[in-house]
Write an enzyme that holds these catalytic residues in place. Sequence first.
Site, PDB file in Angstrom:
ATOM      1  N   GLU A 124     -48.426 -30.912 101.830  1.00 34.93           N
ATOM      2  CA  GLU A 124     -49.677 -30.262 101.414  1.00 34.93           C
ATOM      3  C   GLU A 124     -49.532 -29.765  99.996  1.00 34.93           C
ATOM      4  O   GLU A 124     -48.417 -29.599  99.509  1.00 34.93           O
ATOM      5  CB  GLU A 124     -49.952 -29.022 102.295  1.00 34.93           C
ATOM      6  CG  GLU A 124     -50.078 -29.318 103.738  1.00 34.93           C
ATOM      7  CD  GLU A 124     -50.116 -28.035 104.568  1.00 34.93           C
ATOM      8  OE1 GLU A 124     -50.215 -26.931 103.990  1.00 34.93           O
ATOM      9  OE2 GLU A 124     -50.059 -28.162 105.791  1.00 34.93           O
ATOM     10  N   LYS A 126     -49.544 -26.794  97.303  1.00 34.65           N
ATOM     11  CA  LYS A 126     -49.276 -25.359  97.331  1.00 34.65           C
ATOM     12  C   LYS A 126     -50.307 -24.700  96.420  1.00 34.65           C
ATOM     13  O   LYS A 126     -50.292 -24.896  95.200  1.00 34.65           O
ATOM     14  CB  LYS A 126     -47.863 -25.071  96.844  1.00 34.65           C
ATOM     15  CG  LYS A 126     -47.484 -23.622  97.009  1.00 34.65           C
ATOM     16  CD  LYS A 126     -46.000 -23.429  96.774  1.00 34.65           C
ATOM     17  CE  LYS A 126     -45.553 -22.028  97.119  1.00 34.65           C
ATOM     18  NZ  LYS A 126     -46.266 -20.972  96.445  1.00 34.65           N
ATOM     19  N   ASP A 128     -52.291 -21.922  94.374  1.00 38.10           N
ATOM     20  CA  ASP A 128     -51.801 -20.768  93.628  1.00 38.10           C
ATOM     21  C   ASP A 128     -52.843 -19.654  93.613  1.00 38.10           C
ATOM     22  O   ASP A 128     -53.541 -19.433  92.636  1.00 38.10           O
ATOM     23  CB  ASP A 128     -51.448 -21.202  92.200  1.00 38.10           C
ATOM     24  CG  ASP A 128     -50.646 -20.147  91.481  1.00 38.10           C
ATOM     25  OD1 ASP A 128     -50.175 -19.211  92.151  1.00 38.10           O
ATOM     26  OD2 ASP A 128     -50.498 -20.251  90.259  1.00 38.10           O
ATOM     27  N   TYR A 237     -52.830 -23.005 107.928  1.00 32.87           N
ATOM     28  CA  TYR A 237     -51.909 -22.656 109.018  1.00 32.87           C
ATOM     29  C   TYR A 237     -52.694 -21.964 110.131  1.00 32.87           C
ATOM     30  O   TYR A 237     -53.374 -20.968 109.871  1.00 32.87           O
ATOM     31  CB  TYR A 237     -50.850 -21.714 108.435  1.00 32.87           C
ATOM     32  CG  TYR A 237     -49.681 -21.363 109.327  1.00 32.87           C
ATOM     33  CD1 TYR A 237     -49.259 -22.204 110.352  1.00 32.87           C
ATOM     34  CD2 TYR A 237     -48.966 -20.182 109.115  1.00 32.87           C
ATOM     35  CE1 TYR A 237     -48.169 -21.877 111.131  1.00 32.87           C
ATOM     36  CE2 TYR A 237     -47.869 -19.845 109.882  1.00 32.87           C
ATOM     37  CZ  TYR A 237     -47.480 -20.703 110.890  1.00 32.87           C
ATOM     38  OH  TYR A 237     -46.393 -20.375 111.659  1.00 32.87           O
ATOM     39  N   LYS A 323     -41.774 -26.510  93.758  1.00 31.59           N
ATOM     40  CA  LYS A 323     -42.632 -25.918  92.713  1.00 31.59           C
ATOM     41  C   LYS A 323     -42.603 -26.783  91.451  1.00 31.59           C
ATOM     42  O   LYS A 323     -41.521 -27.185  91.007  1.00 31.59           O
ATOM     43  CB  LYS A 323     -42.143 -24.509  92.369  1.00 31.59           C
ATOM     44  CG  LYS A 323     -42.129 -23.567  93.570  1.00 31.59           C
ATOM     45  CD  LYS A 323     -43.270 -22.596  93.575  1.00 31.59           C
ATOM     46  CE  LYS A 323     -42.972 -21.451  92.671  1.00 31.59           C
ATOM     47  NZ  LYS A 323     -43.912 -20.367  92.736  1.00 31.59           N
ATOM     48  N   CYS A 417     -58.053  -8.662  54.923  1.00 28.03           N
ATOM     49  CA  CYS A 417     -58.819  -9.418  55.910  1.00 28.03           C
ATOM     50  C   CYS A 417     -59.137 -10.821  55.358  1.00 28.03           C
ATOM     51  O   CYS A 417     -59.682 -10.943  54.269  1.00 28.03           O
ATOM     52  CB  CYS A 417     -60.114  -8.672  56.238  1.00 28.03           C
ATOM     53  SG  CYS A 417     -61.186  -9.605  57.352  1.00 28.03           S
ATOM     54  N   CYS A 420     -63.093 -10.879  54.733  1.00 25.15           N
ATOM     55  CA  CYS A 420     -63.859 -10.065  53.790  1.00 25.15           C
ATOM     56  C   CYS A 420     -62.990  -9.415  52.715  1.00 25.15           C
ATOM     57  O   CYS A 420     -63.500  -8.708  51.846  1.00 25.15           O
ATOM     58  CB  CYS A 420     -64.669  -9.005  54.533  1.00 25.15           C
ATOM     59  SG  CYS A 420     -63.653  -7.725  55.268  1.00 25.15           S
ATOM     60  N   CYS A 435     -59.183  -5.162  60.727  1.00 22.73           N
ATOM     61  CA  CYS A 435     -59.981  -5.004  59.518  1.00 22.73           C
ATOM     62  C   CYS A 435     -60.939  -3.829  59.737  1.00 22.73           C
ATOM     63  O   CYS A 435     -61.746  -3.853  60.670  1.00 22.73           O
ATOM     64  CB  CYS A 435     -60.785  -6.281  59.244  1.00 22.73           C
ATOM     65  SG  CYS A 435     -62.078  -6.002  58.012  1.00 22.73           S
ATOM     66  N   CYS A 441     -67.902  -6.915  57.419  1.00 23.71           N
ATOM     67  CA  CYS A 441     -67.062  -8.085  57.667  1.00 23.71           C
ATOM     68  C   CYS A 441     -67.850  -9.056  58.571  1.00 23.71           C
ATOM     69  O   CYS A 441     -68.206  -8.694  59.703  1.00 23.71           O
ATOM     70  CB  CYS A 441     -65.774  -7.599  58.332  1.00 23.71           C
ATOM     71  SG  CYS A 441     -64.638  -8.911  58.734  1.00 23.71           S
TER      72      CYS A 441
HETATM   73  S1  IVH Z   1     -47.560 -22.098 104.621  1.00 23.56           S
HETATM   74  C1  IVH Z   1     -44.892 -19.565 107.341  1.00 23.56           C
HETATM   75  N1  IVH Z   1     -48.924 -23.703 103.093  1.00 23.56           N
HETATM   76  O1  IVH Z   1     -47.283 -19.838  99.309  1.00 23.56           O
HETATM   77  C2  IVH Z   1     -45.423 -20.415 106.275  1.00 23.56           C
HETATM   78  N2  IVH Z   1     -48.308 -21.562 102.220  1.00 23.56           N
HETATM   79  O2  IVH Z   1     -44.640 -18.914  98.544  1.00 23.56           O
HETATM   80  C3  IVH Z   1     -46.669 -19.877 105.722  1.00 23.56           C
HETATM   81  N3  IVH Z   1     -49.144 -21.136  99.971  1.00 23.56           N
HETATM   82  O3  IVH Z   1     -47.355 -16.846 101.133  1.00 23.56           O
HETATM   83  C4  IVH Z   1     -47.095 -20.447 104.462  1.00 23.56           C
HETATM   84  N4  IVH Z   1     -50.176 -23.043  99.692  1.00 23.56           N
HETATM   85  O4  IVH Z   1     -49.572 -17.731 100.205  1.00 23.56           O
HETATM   86  C5  IVH Z   1     -48.318 -22.500 103.194  1.00 23.56           C
HETATM   87  N5  IVH Z   1     -50.172 -25.198 101.853  1.00 23.56           N
HETATM   88  C6  IVH Z   1     -49.586 -24.019 101.961  1.00 23.56           C
HETATM   89  C7  IVH Z   1     -49.611 -23.065 100.927  1.00 23.56           C
HETATM   90  C8  IVH Z   1     -48.951 -21.852 101.093  1.00 23.56           C
HETATM   91  C9  IVH Z   1     -49.900 -21.884  99.158  1.00 23.56           C
HETATM   92  C10 IVH Z   1     -48.628 -19.794  99.620  1.00 23.56           C
HETATM   93  C11 IVH Z   1     -48.762 -18.764 100.713  1.00 23.56           C
HETATM   94  C12 IVH Z   1     -47.374 -18.231 100.917  1.00 23.56           C
HETATM   95  C13 IVH Z   1     -46.724 -18.586  99.628  1.00 23.56           C
HETATM   96  C14 IVH Z   1     -45.227 -18.682  99.781  1.00 23.56           C
END
Ligand code: IVH
Length: 678
Positions: A124, A126, A128, A237, A323, A417, A420, A435, A441
């Site tokens: 999946e 991740k 942010d 989840y 990451k 500046c 001006c 300035c 200005c």
């Molecule tokens: S699963 C027990 N899936 O990443 C596992 N987390 O660094 C629960 N996050 O606190 C997390 N995308 O806020 C999961 N596809 C994803 C995610 C994800 C972002 C975040 C989440 C977690 C943090 C951990």
Amino acid sequence: MMDLFSEIEEPEREELRALRKELEEANYKYYVLNMPTLSDREFDEKMHRLQALEAQFPDMFDPKSPTQHVGSDLQRDNVQGTKGKGFEQVKHKYPMLSLANSYSREEIEEWVRKLPSGVEIVCELKYDGLSISLWYEKGVLVKALTRGDGQQGDNVIDNIKTIPSIPWKIEREDVPAFFELRGEVLLPWERFEALNKEREEQEEPLFANPRNAASGTLKLQDPREVARRGLDAYLYYMLGENLPGNTHFERLSTAKEWGFHISDAIKVCHSVDEVMAYIAYWDTERKNLPIATDGIVLKVNNLAQQEELGYTAKTPRWAIAYKFPAEKQLTLLKEITYQVGRTGVVTPVANLEPVQLSGTMVQRATLHNEDFIKSLDIRPGDKVWVEKGGEIIPKITGKEQSDNVQGTKEFAFPDVCPECGTPLVRVEGEAAWRCPNETGCPPQIKGKIEHFVSRKAMNIDGLGEETIDLFYQKGLLHNIADLYDLKLEDIAAQERLGEKSAQNILDGIEASKQVPWARVLFALGIRMVGETTAKKIAKKYNTIDTLMWATAEQLCAIEDVGPQIAENIVKYFEDIRNLELLDRLRKAGLQMEGEAAPEPTSDKLAGMSIVISGTFAHHSRDEYKAIIEQNGGKNVGSVSKKTSFILAGENMGPEKRKKAEDLGIRLVTEEEFLEMMN
Ligand code: IVH
């Protein structure tokens, strides 16, 4: 007989309950979210029907019914920002853990290889943002908890309900009695950039990245503002007892069927190669997503296998995150130029050999300030690292140790500046050079006018950056007061502006004369006086004439006003040029007065913070609030150590009662209170 009657009555009682719910939701959407779902007419008809039913069944009286409290209650609290309550803290049913993570693809490969053979892995994105836990009971969203400390979080349900992709209710037979869905709350790039642009215009601190912006937004006490900012959420989840499916993937697919926002990017992989290909694909493709991602999450698909692998104290062993490294590029610094903002701050700008970064071509980046440049000894001709990260404005983060052509001089910040020619000043303790030529200005003059006409200030349409620049060049505008002297023929005579747009501009200027005092004060552009601070000041000083004479000490007594802001205000009114400007604005007909806040008539409650809770027989809550204020007290929303006492009516909320008991705070009945007030 009784049974027969109740059977006849039952459908109407049901209707009554349903109407209460529907109107409650409609109120919420109207007043809190500012997104009405019913026409006024439909709303009124339903309200009348509810009133009739409540009259028919007096035993069903409920002080919380929408017939008993007005929707404006919510609106008023939020508009004035007086809600002031913290969030309810709730213990998580299952602790909210984090993820083991790595920046190394080799480590990820190793993690996959160590899993028992044949294990399926779900890959999946991740996201942010910040994690959220949604609780659904009988298909209804009942709590929305932030991660907090992993054991307990803040219930931010009112804010979460502003996210259109999160269902409040799942209308299906097959929904389990309870389930929890976890996911990530995000502010999409587009919204983030718009929000920061707005904040920049209002001189509010910018959010560094969408994650910070989402987090700041979710903790706001004003769901209407949250709704306006446009959060989104992706779920990843599902937890609970007796849930459908034996795999993580099946559960997410089910959640998708139930109407949740589940990303299409999820993939079940069967080999290391597939996983690595997924990572490689999204490493570039993620740059085209509307939201920020910072990696890939790998999860064992089968739930029984997850169970077997188990958890460490902080993370599941069945998942890991890869990451992405921060994106940066090395490029040539051709030249350093300087940009002057509306308040006179001079920012050094790196002019770069154009370079591709996060999907866009970058040729300018901020060098922050003099100290930054000196600490890295950056000079034109250097190869510098430029990063975009989460910020809108790319920044220089370092330089490559250097074969810079000999003879380039050490960098020196200009003395005057660049716009001006006025000698620059650097206030002690500040990193910025400024300035001081506020009224002469050009970028400062134009910037002040742009701020004055902006949406949250005087809201004058048709006067964008270019038009203001044009009017300035043509000598029509030198300051904000000149706006009110503009003539139709002067505007219409300009290129690109016909009579119609000229009239629109004049109409906007005319309408701005009705803009309330608090916004006029904000529009003046006094340094560090943002929208909220202006509101607070305008509430305390309801005319410009009283504000003009306020001392720094008096101003500091206002919430949110510190010595620096107070000094800026005092200085503003000491400057004769500003006084002349204000005189012209007053003569033009701008609102320089607001509603007077009634002066307290006694000090019986001076210095006290009082919580009102429950329903009352003699006066409404609003009336009690007014009585408290008239007697010098302050009405606050939530019980804390600082609460002096609680004015407790009937049906006081159990949570408030418990908290009061825990903190030993006195409950004063309505009668006792009236006696106190005589
Ligand atoms: S699963 C027990 N899936 O990443 C596992 N987390 O660094 C629960 N996050 O606190 C997390 N995308 O806020 C999961 N596809 C994803 C995610 C994800 C972002 C975040 C989440 C977690 C943090 C951990």
